[in-house]
Write a protein that holds these residues in place. Structure first.
Motif, PDB file in Angstrom:
ATOM      1  N   LYS A   5       4.249  -8.241   2.889  1.00 32.51           N
ATOM      2  CA  LYS A   5       4.347  -9.526   3.591  1.00 32.51           C
ATOM      3  C   LYS A   5       3.064 -10.327   3.396  1.00 32.51           C
ATOM      4  O   LYS A   5       1.970  -9.850   3.702  1.00 32.51           O
ATOM      5  CB  LYS A   5       4.599  -9.296   5.084  1.00 32.51           C
ATOM      6  CG  LYS A   5       4.955 -10.544   5.855  1.00 32.51           C
ATOM      7  CD  LYS A   5       5.376 -10.201   7.280  1.00 32.51           C
ATOM      8  CE  LYS A   5       5.810 -11.444   8.032  1.00 32.51           C
ATOM      9  NZ  LYS A   5       6.245 -11.123   9.421  1.00 32.51           N
ATOM     10  N   GLY A   6       3.223 -11.539   2.853  1.00 27.08           N
ATOM     11  CA  GLY A   6       2.080 -12.435   2.679  1.00 27.08           C
ATOM     12  C   GLY A   6       0.998 -11.861   1.793  1.00 27.08           C
ATOM     13  O   GLY A   6      -0.188 -12.180   1.959  1.00 27.08           O
ATOM     14  N   PHE A   7       1.384 -11.039   0.808  1.00 31.63           N
ATOM     15  CA  PHE A   7       0.404 -10.329  -0.013  1.00 31.63           C
ATOM     16  C   PHE A   7      -0.228 -11.260  -1.035  1.00 31.63           C
ATOM     17  O   PHE A   7       0.441 -12.078  -1.670  1.00 31.63           O
ATOM     18  CB  PHE A   7       1.086  -9.163  -0.738  1.00 31.63           C
ATOM     19  CG  PHE A   7       0.232  -8.519  -1.797  1.00 31.63           C
ATOM     20  CD1 PHE A   7      -0.771  -7.638  -1.447  1.00 31.63           C
ATOM     21  CD2 PHE A   7       0.425  -8.816  -3.136  1.00 31.63           C
ATOM     22  CE1 PHE A   7      -1.560  -7.044  -2.420  1.00 31.63           C
ATOM     23  CE2 PHE A   7      -0.362  -8.230  -4.116  1.00 31.63           C
ATOM     24  CZ  PHE A   7      -1.364  -7.340  -3.753  1.00 31.63           C
ATOM     25  N   GLY A   8      -1.542 -11.111  -1.193  1.00 34.78           N
ATOM     26  CA  GLY A   8      -2.249 -11.843  -2.227  1.00 34.78           C
ATOM     27  C   GLY A   8      -3.430 -11.033  -2.718  1.00 34.78           C
ATOM     28  O   GLY A   8      -3.930 -10.133  -2.033  1.00 34.78           O
ATOM     29  N   HIS A   9      -3.858 -11.319  -3.931  1.00 31.58           N
ATOM     30  CA  HIS A   9      -4.995 -10.590  -4.491  1.00 31.58           C
ATOM     31  C   HIS A   9      -5.712 -11.484  -5.493  1.00 31.58           C
ATOM     32  O   HIS A   9      -5.110 -12.344  -6.138  1.00 31.58           O
ATOM     33  CB  HIS A   9      -4.531  -9.307  -5.183  1.00 31.58           C
ATOM     34  CG  HIS A   9      -5.653  -8.337  -5.424  1.00 31.58           C
ATOM     35  ND1 HIS A   9      -6.191  -7.563  -4.424  1.00 31.58           N
ATOM     36  CD2 HIS A   9      -6.354  -8.039  -6.550  1.00 31.58           C
ATOM     37  CE1 HIS A   9      -7.152  -6.807  -4.923  1.00 31.58           C
ATOM     38  NE2 HIS A   9      -7.279  -7.087  -6.204  1.00 31.58           N
ATOM     39  N   ARG A  45      -0.345  -1.113  -7.941  1.00 27.95           N
ATOM     40  CA  ARG A  45      -1.523  -0.320  -7.604  1.00 27.95           C
ATOM     41  C   ARG A  45      -1.958  -0.541  -6.163  1.00 27.95           C
ATOM     42  O   ARG A  45      -2.499   0.360  -5.528  1.00 27.95           O
ATOM     43  CB  ARG A  45      -2.660  -0.633  -8.585  1.00 27.95           C
ATOM     44  CG  ARG A  45      -2.467   0.058  -9.930  1.00 27.95           C
ATOM     45  CD  ARG A  45      -3.384  -0.513 -11.010  1.00 27.95           C
ATOM     46  NE  ARG A  45      -3.432   0.339 -12.202  1.00 27.95           N
ATOM     47  CZ  ARG A  45      -2.452   0.453 -13.082  1.00 27.95           C
ATOM     48  NH1 ARG A  45      -1.335  -0.246 -12.915  1.00 27.95           N
ATOM     49  NH2 ARG A  45      -2.562   1.258 -14.128  1.00 27.95           N
ATOM     50  N   CYS A  46      -1.725  -1.727  -5.644  1.00 32.41           N
ATOM     51  CA  CYS A  46      -2.017  -1.972  -4.229  1.00 32.41           C
ATOM     52  C   CYS A  46      -1.042  -1.208  -3.342  1.00 32.41           C
ATOM     53  O   CYS A  46      -1.429  -0.663  -2.299  1.00 32.41           O
ATOM     54  CB  CYS A  46      -1.975  -3.470  -3.926  1.00 32.41           C
ATOM     55  SG  CYS A  46      -3.376  -4.410  -4.570  1.00 32.41           S
ATOM     56  N   VAL A  47       0.233  -1.162  -3.727  1.00 29.80           N
ATOM     57  CA  VAL A  47       1.215  -0.373  -2.979  1.00 29.80           C
ATOM     58  C   VAL A  47       0.815   1.102  -2.975  1.00 29.80           C
ATOM     59  O   VAL A  47       0.938   1.807  -1.973  1.00 29.80           O
ATOM     60  CB  VAL A  47       2.629  -0.541  -3.573  1.00 29.80           C
ATOM     61  CG1 VAL A  47       3.610   0.428  -2.919  1.00 29.80           C
ATOM     62  CG2 VAL A  47       3.115  -1.975  -3.399  1.00 29.80           C
ATOM     63  N   ALA A  48       0.297   1.586  -4.117  1.00 33.29           N
ATOM     64  CA  ALA A  48      -0.109   2.986  -4.235  1.00 33.29           C
ATOM     65  C   ALA A  48      -1.377   3.300  -3.454  1.00 33.29           C
ATOM     66  O   ALA A  48      -1.698   4.474  -3.234  1.00 33.29           O
ATOM     67  CB  ALA A  48      -0.317   3.337  -5.698  1.00 33.29           C
ATOM     68  N   GLY A  49      -2.114   2.268  -3.054  1.00 31.25           N
ATOM     69  CA  GLY A  49      -3.364   2.495  -2.352  1.00 31.25           C
ATOM     70  C   GLY A  49      -4.541   2.667  -3.290  1.00 31.25           C
ATOM     71  O   GLY A  49      -5.641   3.023  -2.850  1.00 31.25           O
ATOM     72  N   GLY A  54      -6.085  -7.960  -1.248  1.00 31.44           N
ATOM     73  CA  GLY A  54      -6.998  -8.989  -0.802  1.00 31.44           C
ATOM     74  C   GLY A  54      -6.567  -9.628   0.506  1.00 31.44           C
ATOM     75  O   GLY A  54      -7.399  -9.954   1.350  1.00 31.44           O
ATOM     76  N   GLU A  55      -5.246  -9.822   0.671  1.00 33.52           N
ATOM     77  CA  GLU A  55      -4.730 -10.421   1.899  1.00 33.52           C
ATOM     78  C   GLU A  55      -3.282 -10.002   2.096  1.00 33.52           C
ATOM     79  O   GLU A  55      -2.624  -9.524   1.173  1.00 33.52           O
ATOM     80  CB  GLU A  55      -4.816 -11.946   1.833  1.00 33.52           C
ATOM     81  CG  GLU A  55      -4.043 -12.576   0.686  1.00 33.52           C
ATOM     82  CD  GLU A  55      -4.245 -14.081   0.599  1.00 33.52           C
ATOM     83  OE1 GLU A  55      -3.274 -14.775   0.227  1.00 33.52           O
ATOM     84  OE2 GLU A  55      -5.351 -14.549   0.899  1.00 33.52           O
ATOM     85  N   GLY A  56      -2.809 -10.159   3.310  1.00 34.68           N
ATOM     86  CA  GLY A  56      -1.434  -9.799   3.612  1.00 34.68           C
ATOM     87  C   GLY A  56      -1.303  -8.350   4.051  1.00 34.68           C
ATOM     88  O   GLY A  56      -2.293  -7.669   4.344  1.00 34.68           O
ATOM     89  N   GLU A  57      -0.063  -7.879   4.082  1.00 34.89           N
ATOM     90  CA  GLU A  57       0.240  -6.571   4.649  1.00 34.89           C
ATOM     91  C   GLU A  57       1.183  -5.797   3.728  1.00 34.89           C
ATOM     92  O   GLU A  57       2.134  -6.347   3.186  1.00 34.89           O
ATOM     93  CB  GLU A  57       0.912  -6.763   6.021  1.00 34.89           C
ATOM     94  CG  GLU A  57       1.270  -5.491   6.731  1.00 34.89           C
ATOM     95  CD  GLU A  57       1.939  -5.754   8.072  1.00 34.89           C
ATOM     96  OE1 GLU A  57       1.998  -4.834   8.891  1.00 34.89           O
ATOM     97  OE2 GLU A  57       2.420  -6.899   8.279  1.00 34.89           O
TER      98      GLU A  57
END
Length: 248
Positions: A5-9, A45-49, A54-57
């Motif tokens: 939700k509202g993800f940004g990088h 890669r962000c989902v994997a941790g 950078g922003e969002g959830e």
């Protein structure tokens, strides 16, 4: 299973992704497709941790304990000094299984991907397609709730790629959710339950399209690709990538 939700990088202050929203239910296979450099792999890669968003959830049920990743660089993800069986069994140490149970699970997974009998070989003794099968077997043996695949078939020849696509559809469990990143439009439609198209600069979700080609196990490389629904959808995805226009 997965909510973004509202993800940004951004990299070095330069935004790559913005305002990305995505929800996946248990057992879905969602293809992520978009032009090169749009942030597909960054999102995975962000989902994997592996990268902090950078922003969002990002909320993923079971991550990081119940997640497995299959990468395009299969030659770099397998340990050359370990046998095929040892490579597949290695992550199962995290599950707290005995050596015997780890080896039994690894043999079962290798059999699933058509590699029974190569347990004692080393990765460098196998073809590229067989090495990628080992990577898939390692992920299957772990029995993840969330399987992340980053252009997993992009480094093999066309025939092997089709074989691996069919293998994925045949062996993935109903309780495994798959996020599948690819740059290949036809592949995104063929394997997916949905196709999510990223595009723009910075990239955002242009469309979230249901595939509607029947269960994955029923798909055929020739028959499915000739269906009007397949042709129509792959054309729509192609148009969105070439001429991005958000369709929320």
């Amino acid at each position: 299973m997965l909510t973004i939700k509202g993800f940004g990088h951004a990299y070095a202050g330069q935004p790559v992704l913005r305002d990305v929203d995505l929800t996946m239910a248990d057992g879905e296979l969602v293809s992520i497709v978009g032009p090169s450099g749009c942030g597909k792999s960054t999102l995975l890669r962000c989902v994997a941790g592996l990268i902090a968003p950078g922003e969002g959830e990002i909320r993923a049920d079971g991550v990081p304990d119940d997640v497995a990743i299959v990468l395009q660089e299969y030659g770099r993800s397998l340990l050359p000094w370990l046998s095929v069986l040892e490579n597949v069994a290695l992550p199962l140490r995290h599950r707290g299984l005995t050596t015997a149970r780890r080896r039994a699970a690894a043999r079962t997974a290798l059999d699933q991907v058509g590699l029974a009998g190569v347990e004692r070989k080393h990765p460098w003794q196998l073809s590229g397609g067989m090495q990628q099968r080992v990577s898939i077997a390692r992920a299957l043996a772990y029995r993840p709730r969330l399987l992340l695949m980053d252009e997993p078939f992009g480094s093999v020849d066309a025939q092997t790629r089709e074989d691996l696509e069919d293998l994925l559809l045949a062996v993935r469990g109903d309780d495994t959710t798959v996020l599948f990143v690819t740059h290949d439009i036809d592949e995104s439609v063929y394997v997916g339950d949905r196709v999510v198209v990223l595009g723009g600069s910075p990239a955002t979700v242009l469309a979230d399209l249901p595939v509607g080609l029947g269960p994955g196990r029923s798909r055929d490389q020739i028959v499915t690709r000739e269906q009007p629904g397949f042709v129509r959808l792959r054309s729509e995805v192609g148009r969105l990538i070439r001429h991005p226009s958000p369709q929320r």
